[in-house]
Write a protein that holds these residues in place. Structure first.
Motif, PDB file in Angstrom:
ATOM      1  N   CYS A 155      21.068-112.604   2.436  1.00  0.00           N
ATOM      2  CA  CYS A 155      19.557-112.499   1.917  1.00  0.00           C
ATOM      3  C   CYS A 155      18.638-111.942   3.248  1.00  0.00           C
ATOM      4  O   CYS A 155      19.432-111.889   4.324  1.00  0.00           O
ATOM      5  CB  CYS A 155      18.936-113.777   1.256  1.00  0.00           C
ATOM      6  SG  CYS A 155      18.928-114.884   2.767  1.00  0.00           S
TER       7      CYS A 155
ATOM      8  N   ALA B 261      16.507-121.502   2.399  1.00  0.00           N
ATOM      9  CA  ALA B 261      16.386-122.010   1.086  1.00  0.00           C
ATOM     10  C   ALA B 261      16.697-120.782  -0.114  1.00  0.00           C
ATOM     11  O   ALA B 261      17.245-121.035  -0.970  1.00  0.00           O
ATOM     12  CB  ALA B 261      14.524-122.114   0.936  1.00  0.00           C
ATOM     13  N   ASP B 262      16.483-119.422   0.516  1.00  0.00           N
ATOM     14  CA  ASP B 262      17.123-118.454  -0.541  1.00  0.00           C
ATOM     15  C   ASP B 262      18.736-118.445  -0.642  1.00  0.00           C
ATOM     16  O   ASP B 262      19.243-118.259  -1.692  1.00  0.00           O
ATOM     17  CB  ASP B 262      16.658-117.024   0.103  1.00  0.00           C
ATOM     18  CG  ASP B 262      15.322-116.761  -0.088  1.00  0.00           C
ATOM     19  OD1 ASP B 262      14.640-117.893  -0.756  1.00  0.00           O
ATOM     20  OD2 ASP B 262      14.818-115.844   0.818  1.00  0.00           O
TER      21      ASP B 262
ATOM     22  N   LEU C  28      20.302-121.148  -0.545  1.00  0.00           N
ATOM     23  CA  LEU C  28      20.718-122.497  -1.203  1.00  0.00           C
ATOM     24  C   LEU C  28      20.542-121.821  -2.702  1.00  0.00           C
ATOM     25  O   LEU C  28      21.403-122.414  -3.415  1.00  0.00           O
ATOM     26  CB  LEU C  28      19.483-123.611  -1.071  1.00  0.00           C
ATOM     27  CG  LEU C  28      19.801-124.285   0.157  1.00  0.00           C
ATOM     28  CD1 LEU C  28      18.728-125.382   0.342  1.00  0.00           C
ATOM     29  CD2 LEU C  28      21.211-125.059   0.350  1.00  0.00           C
ATOM     30  N   ASP C  29      19.590-121.117  -3.305  1.00  0.00           N
ATOM     31  CA  ASP C  29      19.557-120.631  -4.488  1.00  0.00           C
ATOM     32  C   ASP C  29      20.624-119.884  -4.908  1.00  0.00           C
ATOM     33  O   ASP C  29      20.995-119.727  -6.133  1.00  0.00           O
ATOM     34  CB  ASP C  29      18.175-120.016  -4.737  1.00  0.00           C
ATOM     35  CG  ASP C  29      16.933-121.058  -4.510  1.00  0.00           C
ATOM     36  OD1 ASP C  29      17.255-122.263  -4.848  1.00  0.00           O
ATOM     37  OD2 ASP C  29      15.884-120.414  -4.262  1.00  0.00           O
TER      38      ASP C  29
ATOM     39  N   TRP D 146      23.530-119.912  -3.843  1.00  0.00           N
ATOM     40  CA  TRP D 146      24.752-120.750  -3.867  1.00  0.00           C
ATOM     41  C   TRP D 146      24.745-121.394  -5.269  1.00  0.00           C
ATOM     42  O   TRP D 146      25.845-121.510  -6.076  1.00  0.00           O
ATOM     43  CB  TRP D 146      24.752-121.667  -2.780  1.00  0.00           C
ATOM     44  CG  TRP D 146      25.677-122.560  -2.556  1.00  0.00           C
ATOM     45  CD1 TRP D 146      27.081-122.345  -3.113  1.00  0.00           C
ATOM     46  CD2 TRP D 146      25.815-123.758  -1.844  1.00  0.00           C
ATOM     47  NE1 TRP D 146      27.852-123.518  -2.584  1.00  0.00           N
ATOM     48  CE2 TRP D 146      27.035-124.374  -1.877  1.00  0.00           C
ATOM     49  CE3 TRP D 146      24.845-124.613  -1.347  1.00  0.00           C
ATOM     50  CZ2 TRP D 146      27.209-125.613  -1.400  1.00  0.00           C
ATOM     51  CZ3 TRP D 146      25.026-125.973  -0.876  1.00  0.00           C
ATOM     52  CH2 TRP D 146      26.366-126.522  -0.815  1.00  0.00           C
ATOM     53  N   ALA D 147      23.507-121.965  -5.740  1.00  0.00           N
ATOM     54  CA  ALA D 147      23.291-122.669  -7.082  1.00  0.00           C
ATOM     55  C   ALA D 147      23.740-121.552  -8.051  1.00  0.00           C
ATOM     56  O   ALA D 147      24.110-122.058  -9.108  1.00  0.00           O
ATOM     57  CB  ALA D 147      21.704-123.078  -7.144  1.00  0.00           C
ATOM     58  N   GLU D 148      23.578-120.321  -8.090  1.00  0.00           N
ATOM     59  CA  GLU D 148      23.715-119.417  -9.022  1.00  0.00           C
ATOM     60  C   GLU D 148      25.191-119.270  -9.335  1.00  0.00           C
ATOM     61  O   GLU D 148      25.661-118.862 -10.360  1.00  0.00           O
ATOM     62  CB  GLU D 148      23.287-117.924  -8.752  1.00  0.00           C
ATOM     63  CG  GLU D 148      21.527-117.971  -8.835  1.00  0.00           C
ATOM     64  CD  GLU D 148      20.960-116.615  -8.258  1.00  0.00           C
ATOM     65  OE1 GLU D 148      21.815-115.601  -7.998  1.00  0.00           O
ATOM     66  OE2 GLU D 148      19.614-116.482  -8.183  1.00  0.00           O
TER      67      GLU D 148
ATOM     68  N   ALA E 252      13.792-128.083   1.598  1.00  0.00           N
ATOM     69  CA  ALA E 252      14.523-127.497   0.705  1.00  0.00           C
ATOM     70  C   ALA E 252      15.589-128.243  -0.131  1.00  0.00           C
ATOM     71  O   ALA E 252      16.086-127.717  -1.225  1.00  0.00           O
ATOM     72  CB  ALA E 252      14.775-125.905   1.340  1.00  0.00           C
TER      73      ALA E 252
ATOM     74  N   GLU F 175      14.603-130.726  -2.628  1.00  0.00           N
ATOM     75  CA  GLU F 175      14.231-130.223  -3.789  1.00  0.00           C
ATOM     76  C   GLU F 175      15.157-129.783  -4.780  1.00  0.00           C
ATOM     77  O   GLU F 175      15.075-129.428  -6.124  1.00  0.00           O
ATOM     78  CB  GLU F 175      13.291-129.266  -3.473  1.00  0.00           C
ATOM     79  CG  GLU F 175      11.849-129.611  -3.028  1.00  0.00           C
ATOM     80  CD  GLU F 175      10.777-128.297  -2.540  1.00  0.00           C
ATOM     81  OE1 GLU F 175       9.721-128.975  -2.528  1.00  0.00           O
ATOM     82  OE2 GLU F 175      11.378-127.417  -2.359  1.00  0.00           O
ATOM     83  N   ARG F 176      16.381-129.469  -4.360  1.00  0.00           N
ATOM     84  CA  ARG F 176      17.499-128.888  -4.888  1.00  0.00           C
ATOM     85  C   ARG F 176      18.647-130.097  -5.160  1.00  0.00           C
ATOM     86  O   ARG F 176      19.729-129.834  -5.764  1.00  0.00           O
ATOM     87  CB  ARG F 176      18.180-127.780  -4.142  1.00  0.00           C
ATOM     88  CG  ARG F 176      17.190-126.665  -4.276  1.00  0.00           C
ATOM     89  CD  ARG F 176      17.526-125.719  -3.130  1.00  0.00           C
ATOM     90  NE  ARG F 176      16.682-124.385  -3.225  1.00  0.00           N
ATOM     91  CZ  ARG F 176      15.395-124.238  -2.852  1.00  0.00           C
ATOM     92  NH1 ARG F 176      14.937-125.625  -2.233  1.00  0.00           N
ATOM     93  NH2 ARG F 176      14.682-123.170  -2.870  1.00  0.00           N
TER      94      ARG F 176
END
Length: 328
Positions: free
Chosen positions: A40, A80-81, A83-84, A86-88, A114, A117-118
């Motif tokens: 990212c 944070a980006d 982490l998101d 990774w979650a996908e 971050a 929150e996840r």
């Protein structure tokens, strides 16, 4: 996976500013067969997916499946980006004996929100103590402290297993079918080999406390994480339940650390569980402070595998290096 010199320099500068004791950050390794890469603006990461070997000692400290994120970032936004992203990949999926893990400098608190929150929580803390710091201990504790010998195998095994069962309730250790045989190998090294050294605290001839240390010659897997050396690793600290709070752990820690300081060992590393209400204050009083924190989602072991609260005053577990590899 693009790891630009500018990004790596920004990542390292951030790391050094938060904690100059940490060793320099290294390039991310190339992805393996089951790894993936993420990127990212301002960040790159390796996602390492690992299935544990159920026949090993390390399985006591591993989940059956672990997804590990190893990022390089220039700031909290990129963190944070990633982490998101990774979650996908479904890395945060629920399920027994499956965890998602990221290990990050403890003092970089700007990324904490971050993670929270996840759904991540701080689990294992790698802490460090530099030589020469005072350690609490009562000379009148009533215990005798000595080096463990082969004749102490049964006592060392009992105390170490008691500590593992205590740690299991916090979700980062599980008593596995392979734990007993793996522990037997660790104890053999501690009472009769060169790989580890053990000290026992006795009251009226009965072993009530234990500390096991891996000397610098065998602790490079942990020592490479810091700039100070030579460094040892404290594998296990335990006080039997009936003696908890009676000064045994303090007397034992004071004795062992005095010996290690006198030998010229520059630093000692250990792990404790962030949610353990005994370990956190105890090791802090002994001069240890957080270095790296493993943030996780999920637990090690199947549901309901936590041990009874039956062990002593201190704990130690396993280590996660910057690539997320856990070593017992």
């Amino acid at each position: 996976m693009e790891q630009s010199p500018e990004l790596l320099a920004a990542h390292q500068a951030r790391r050094a500013a938060f904690d100059p004791l940490l060793a320099s950050s290294q390039l991310l390794p190339g992805p393996g067969e089951y790894d993936t890469t993420l990127s990212c603006p301002g960040g790159v990461a390796l996602v390492r997916n690992v299935d544990a070997d159920p026949e090993t000692w390390g399985y006591t400290f591993f989940a059956a499946h672990e997804s590990k994120l190893v990022p390089k970032v220039d700031g909290p936004k990129a963190f944070a980006d990633l982490l998101d992203l990774w979650a996908e990949q479904d890395a945060f999926r629920p399920g027994p004996d499956s965890i998602a893990t990221i290990t990050w400098p403890s003092r970089d608190t700007a990324v904490s929100r971050a993670l929270v929150e996840r759904g991540f929580t701080p689990q294992a803390i790698l802490a460090v103590r530099l030589a020469g710091q005072s350690v609490p201990g009562n000379a009148d504790s009533g215990v005798v402290i000595r080096r463990a010998k082969p004749r102490d195998t049964e006592a060392v095994t009992r105390l170490w297993m008691e500590q593992l069962r205590w740690d299991a309730q916090f979700g980062y250790v599980a008593i596995r079918p392979s734990t007993a045989s793996g522990l037997a190998e660790q104890v053999a090294q501690a009472v009769g080999g060169e790989e580890k050294r053990a000290w026992i605290a006795e009251r009226d001839g009965e072993p009530v406390g234990l500390i096991v240390v891996q000397p610098p010659a065998y602790a490079s897997w942990a020592a490479h994480l810091i700039r100070v050396g030579p460094a040892a690793y404290l594998n296990c600290g335990a006080v039997t339940a009936g003696e908890r709070g009676g000064g045994v752990g303090s007397a034992l820690a004071r004795h062992v650390h005095a010996e290690l300081d006198a030998e010229g060992i520059g630093a000692i590393l250990l792990h404790y569980t962030a949610t353990n209400p005994l370990s956190v204050p105890f090791w802090s009083r002994c001069g240890y402070r957080p270095l790296l924190t493993a943030w996780t989602r999920g637990t090690v072991g199947p549901v309901g595998s936590g041990g009874a609260a039956s062990a002593g005053e201190t704990d130690a577990a396993s280590s996660s290096d910057e690539t997320g590899a856990t070593v017992g």
